[in-house]
Design a protein around this motif. Structure first.
Motif, PDB file in Angstrom:
ATOM      1  N   GLY A 212       0.811  -1.209   0.000  1.00  0.00           N
ATOM      2  CA  GLY A 212       0.000   0.000   0.000  1.00  0.00           C
ATOM      3  C   GLY A 212       0.846   1.261   0.000  1.00  0.00           C
ATOM      4  N   LEU A 213       1.921   1.235   0.826  1.00  0.00           N
ATOM      5  CA  LEU A 213       2.811   2.390   0.879  1.00  0.00           C
ATOM      6  C   LEU A 213       3.515   2.592  -0.459  1.00  0.00           C
ATOM      7  CD1 LEU A 213       4.108   4.630   2.542  1.00  0.00           C
ATOM      8  CD2 LEU A 213       5.803   2.962   3.336  1.00  0.00           C
ATOM      9  N   ARG A 214       3.952   1.490  -1.068  1.00  0.00           N
ATOM     10  CA  ARG A 214       4.629   1.583  -2.363  1.00  0.00           C
ATOM     11  C   ARG A 214       3.666   2.124  -3.437  1.00  0.00           C
ATOM     12  NH1 ARG A 214       5.893  -3.260  -2.592  1.00  0.00           N
ATOM     13  NH2 ARG A 214       7.904  -3.073  -1.527  1.00  0.00           N
ATOM     14  N   SER A 215       2.415   1.724  -3.364  1.00  0.00           N
ATOM     15  CA  SER A 215       1.430   2.207  -4.324  1.00  0.00           C
ATOM     16  C   SER A 215       1.226   3.709  -4.199  1.00  0.00           C
ATOM     17  CB  SER A 215       0.096   1.479  -4.114  1.00  0.00           C
ATOM     18  OG  SER A 215      -0.906   2.010  -4.935  1.00  0.00           O
ATOM     19  N   GLU A 216       1.168   4.204  -2.952  1.00  0.00           N
ATOM     20  CA  GLU A 216       1.005   5.645  -2.753  1.00  0.00           C
ATOM     21  C   GLU A 216       2.217   6.410  -3.249  1.00  0.00           C
ATOM     22  OE1 GLU A 216      -1.671   7.191  -1.933  1.00  0.00           O
ATOM     23  OE2 GLU A 216      -2.733   5.293  -1.747  1.00  0.00           O
ATOM     24  N   LEU A 217       3.396   5.878  -3.008  1.00  0.00           N
ATOM     25  CA  LEU A 217       4.612   6.540  -3.478  1.00  0.00           C
ATOM     26  C   LEU A 217       4.673   6.537  -4.996  1.00  0.00           C
ATOM     27  CD1 LEU A 217       7.241   5.230  -0.898  1.00  0.00           C
ATOM     28  CD2 LEU A 217       6.148   7.469  -0.976  1.00  0.00           C
ATOM     29  N   ASP A 218       4.232   5.442  -5.622  1.00  0.00           N
ATOM     30  CA  ASP A 218       4.203   5.390  -7.082  1.00  0.00           C
ATOM     31  C   ASP A 218       3.223   6.424  -7.635  1.00  0.00           C
ATOM     32  OD1 ASP A 218       6.087   3.408  -7.188  1.00  0.00           O
ATOM     33  OD2 ASP A 218       4.640   1.768  -7.342  1.00  0.00           O
ATOM     34  N   ILE A 230      -9.032  -0.531  -4.044  1.00  0.00           N
ATOM     35  CA  ILE A 230      -9.703  -1.098  -2.875  1.00  0.00           C
ATOM     36  C   ILE A 230     -11.212  -0.898  -3.013  1.00  0.00           C
ATOM     37  CG2 ILE A 230      -9.994  -0.879  -0.383  1.00  0.00           C
ATOM     38  CD1 ILE A 230      -7.083  -0.096  -0.198  1.00  0.00           C
ATOM     39  N   THR A 231     -11.986  -1.946  -2.703  1.00  0.00           N
ATOM     40  CA  THR A 231     -13.437  -1.882  -2.815  1.00  0.00           C
ATOM     41  C   THR A 231     -14.082  -2.380  -1.537  1.00  0.00           C
ATOM     42  OG1 THR A 231     -13.662  -4.120  -3.707  1.00  0.00           O
ATOM     43  CG2 THR A 231     -13.197  -2.350  -5.289  1.00  0.00           C
ATOM     44  N   ILE A 235     -13.597  -5.524   2.608  1.00  0.00           N
ATOM     45  CA  ILE A 235     -13.876  -5.356   4.044  1.00  0.00           C
ATOM     46  C   ILE A 235     -13.898  -6.692   4.784  1.00  0.00           C
ATOM     47  CG2 ILE A 235     -15.632  -4.592   5.693  1.00  0.00           C
ATOM     48  CD1 ILE A 235     -16.253  -2.268   3.876  1.00  0.00           C
ATOM     49  N   PRO A 236     -14.516  -7.761   4.251  1.00  0.00           N
ATOM     50  CA  PRO A 236     -14.450  -9.046   4.968  1.00  0.00           C
ATOM     51  C   PRO A 236     -13.019  -9.522   5.212  1.00  0.00           C
ATOM     52  CG  PRO A 236     -16.183  -9.120   3.319  1.00  0.00           C
ATOM     53  CD  PRO A 236     -15.433  -7.844   3.087  1.00  0.00           C
ATOM     54  N   ALA A 237     -12.122  -9.334   4.238  1.00  0.00           N
ATOM     55  CA  ALA A 237     -10.725  -9.727   4.439  1.00  0.00           C
ATOM     56  C   ALA A 237     -10.089  -8.885   5.532  1.00  0.00           C
ATOM     57  CB  ALA A 237      -9.950  -9.579   3.133  1.00  0.00           C
ATOM     58  N   LEU A 238     -10.449  -7.593   5.588  1.00  0.00           N
ATOM     59  CA  LEU A 238      -9.959  -6.735   6.668  1.00  0.00           C
ATOM     60  C   LEU A 238     -10.425  -7.262   8.022  1.00  0.00           C
ATOM     61  CD1 LEU A 238      -8.755  -4.053   7.799  1.00  0.00           C
ATOM     62  CD2 LEU A 238     -10.960  -2.975   7.259  1.00  0.00           C
ATOM     63  N   ALA A 239     -11.693  -7.650   8.094  1.00  0.00           N
ATOM     64  CA  ALA A 239     -12.220  -8.189   9.354  1.00  0.00           C
ATOM     65  C   ALA A 239     -11.518  -9.494   9.726  1.00  0.00           C
ATOM     66  CB  ALA A 239     -13.725  -8.411   9.222  1.00  0.00           C
ATOM     67  N   ALA A 240     -11.191 -10.307   8.732  1.00  0.00           N
ATOM     68  CA  ALA A 240     -10.487 -11.563   9.009  1.00  0.00           C
ATOM     69  C   ALA A 240      -9.120 -11.310   9.624  1.00  0.00           C
ATOM     70  CB  ALA A 240     -10.367 -12.377   7.723  1.00  0.00           C
ATOM     71  N   ASP A 260     -15.338   4.222  -7.409  1.00  0.00           N
ATOM     72  CA  ASP A 260     -14.149   3.761  -6.680  1.00  0.00           C
ATOM     73  C   ASP A 260     -13.778   4.680  -5.535  1.00  0.00           C
ATOM     74  OD1 ASP A 260     -13.906   1.573  -8.299  1.00  0.00           O
ATOM     75  OD2 ASP A 260     -12.505   2.524  -9.687  1.00  0.00           O
ATOM     76  N   THR A 261     -13.957   5.994  -5.722  1.00  0.00           N
ATOM     77  CA  THR A 261     -13.593   6.918  -4.648  1.00  0.00           C
ATOM     78  C   THR A 261     -14.460   6.699  -3.410  1.00  0.00           C
ATOM     79  OG1 THR A 261     -15.043   8.553  -5.706  1.00  0.00           O
ATOM     80  CG2 THR A 261     -12.689   8.700  -6.184  1.00  0.00           C
ATOM     81  N   TYR A 262     -15.740   6.388  -3.602  1.00  0.00           N
ATOM     82  CA  TYR A 262     -16.639   6.109  -2.486  1.00  0.00           C
ATOM     83  C   TYR A 262     -16.227   4.813  -1.781  1.00  0.00           C
ATOM     84  CZ  TYR A 262     -20.012   9.756  -3.761  1.00  0.00           C
ATOM     85  OH  TYR A 262     -20.629  10.955  -4.011  1.00  0.00           O
ATOM     86  N   GLN A 263     -15.914   3.797  -2.564  1.00  0.00           N
ATOM     87  CA  GLN A 263     -15.546   2.518  -1.965  1.00  0.00           C
ATOM     88  C   GLN A 263     -14.244   2.636  -1.161  1.00  0.00           C
ATOM     89  OE1 GLN A 263     -16.471  -1.133  -3.992  1.00  0.00           O
ATOM     90  NE2 GLN A 263     -16.994  -0.050  -5.874  1.00  0.00           N
ATOM     91  N   LEU A 264     -13.281   3.380  -1.701  1.00  0.00           N
ATOM     92  CA  LEU A 264     -12.031   3.575  -0.968  1.00  0.00           C
ATOM     93  C   LEU A 264     -12.276   4.321   0.332  1.00  0.00           C
ATOM     94  CD1 LEU A 264      -8.940   3.443  -0.757  1.00  0.00           C
ATOM     95  CD2 LEU A 264      -8.851   5.581  -2.065  1.00  0.00           C
ATOM     96  N   ALA A 265     -13.107   5.368   0.295  1.00  0.00           N
ATOM     97  CA  ALA A 265     -13.380   6.156   1.496  1.00  0.00           C
ATOM     98  C   ALA A 265     -14.052   5.296   2.569  1.00  0.00           C
ATOM     99  CB  ALA A 265     -14.257   7.357   1.148  1.00  0.00           C
TER     100      ALA A 265
END
Length: 349
Positions: A212-218, A230-231, A235-240, A260-265
């Motif tokens: 994630g950090l590398r993606s932001e830097l790119d 990210i969609t 979220i289920p994987a995050l909960a896991a 996509d902007t809504y899903q990321l937020a």
């Protein structure tokens, strides 16, 4: 001091216009043929524009003096006055407004005494040859400043967005890693299999955070697409991952199509909320995540079963609120019955 090519081009144009056009002006006005001094003064007036963008006051002084001496010698009115127009415009664009006003006043007091026509003609000449160039220069200056302000605000906004993304990605990853490391140390001798599972979770979480950090830097470097990946389905994987870290989480996410902007937020709000629970809750606390639609609004509801407590809003809550407000929504945080985050975001048309 570096002279710009645009200033050189303008100077050359005024020079040719002045030297060539003044001959015709002299004939039309029945004046005598111009001598060497007249051509020198025309050249000097145009040459002052060489410094218009780097030394605008020099431009005004050189051009004004040359034109004043030219008129004092009773040479015919002509294209040399265009150098004065260009000088007034330049000082309004490149110098402070008060200096531009003072320069225009000095120029008027220096040049206008040689104008021997009627008062009406005098006023018209002043407006056309002094006031209008200064006004146009001031408007251009304000337009440029407005454009710069817009660009600066865009840059600051993008930097804040990237900082928020880095905060969410790294903060969440480090919280999970710290929790898993504590579990691994606790069960290292008693339950090696559990310790191994915690270490594997640390590996996976750290890899995800680094990706994630590398993606932001790119994205910051301009070498990655700006479209978030990210969609709500993540979220289920995050909960896991939270369950592996010791926080029991239930998830209920409505099947709704969103940009996509809504899903990321929404994902980041859920992620930060669960990270706060993981950081600050007592053992045995559970959390629930609900994402649903009601009356044209997308509601993100994250709660835990912790005891009521006071809290201080930090960067995480501020970031969540900013994400919701950026989409026209609101975010409320409460500690009256455990920790609860409720975001309401209007659905896009």
């Amino acid at each position: 001091m570096r002279i710009k090519w645009q200033d050189i081009a303008l100077t050359v144009a005024l020079l040719f216009f002045g030297l060539g056009g003044t001959r015709f002006a002299a004939r039309l006005q029945g004046a005598e043929s111009l001598d060497v001094l007249a051509y020198v003064l025309i050249t000097l007036a145009a040459a002052g524009l060489l410094f218009r963008s780097v030394r605008p006051l020099w431009t005004v002084v050189v051009t004004t003096v040359a034109i004043a001496v030219y008129l004092a010698q009773a040479y015919p009115f002509g294209p040399i006055l265009m150098s004065g127009v260009a000088a007034m415009y330049a000082v309004a664009v490149y110098a402070r407004i008060e200096l531009a006003a003072a320069s225009a006043l000095v120029y008027a007091l220096t040049i206008l005494p040689w104008w021997n026509d009627s008062i009406t003609s005098w006023i018209t000449w002043s407006a056309g040859w002094i006031l209008l160039p200064v006004a146009a220069g001031v408007l251009m200056r304000l337009r440029r400043k407005s454009a710069v302000d817009v660009r600066e605000r865009a840059v600051i906004s993008e930097r804040l967005r990237l900082a928020q993304e880095v905060h969410d990605v790294v903060g969440h990853g480090l919280s999970v890693i710290a929790m898993q490391a504590g579990v691994a140390l606790y069960v290292l001798d008693k339950d090696p299999a559990k310790a191994r599972a915690s270490l594997e979770a640390i590996r996976d979480t750290s890899k995800e955070a680094l990706d994630g950090l590398r993606s932001e830097l790119d994205t910051l470097r301009g070498s990655a697409p700006l479209t978030p990946t990210i969609t709500l389905a993540d979220i289920p994987a995050l909960a896991a991952r939270m369950r592996e870290a010791g926080l029991e989480v239930s998830v209920e996410v409505a099947d709704v199509e969103l940009p996509d902007t809504y899903q990321l937020a929404v994902y980041r709000i859920v992620q930060e909320s669960l990270t706060n629970v993981l950081r600050h809750s007592s053992p045995g606390v559970t959390a629930s995540v609900r994402v649903y639609v009601v009356r044209g609004e997308l509601v993100v509801h994250v709660t835990d079963t912790g005891t009521p407590s006071a809290f201080t809003e930090g960067h995480g809550i501020t970031g969540m609120r900013s994400r919701a407000e950026a989409l026209g929504g609101t975010l409320e945080v409460s500690g009256s019955q455990g920790f609860a985050v409720i975001a309401r975001i209007p659905l896009p048309a």
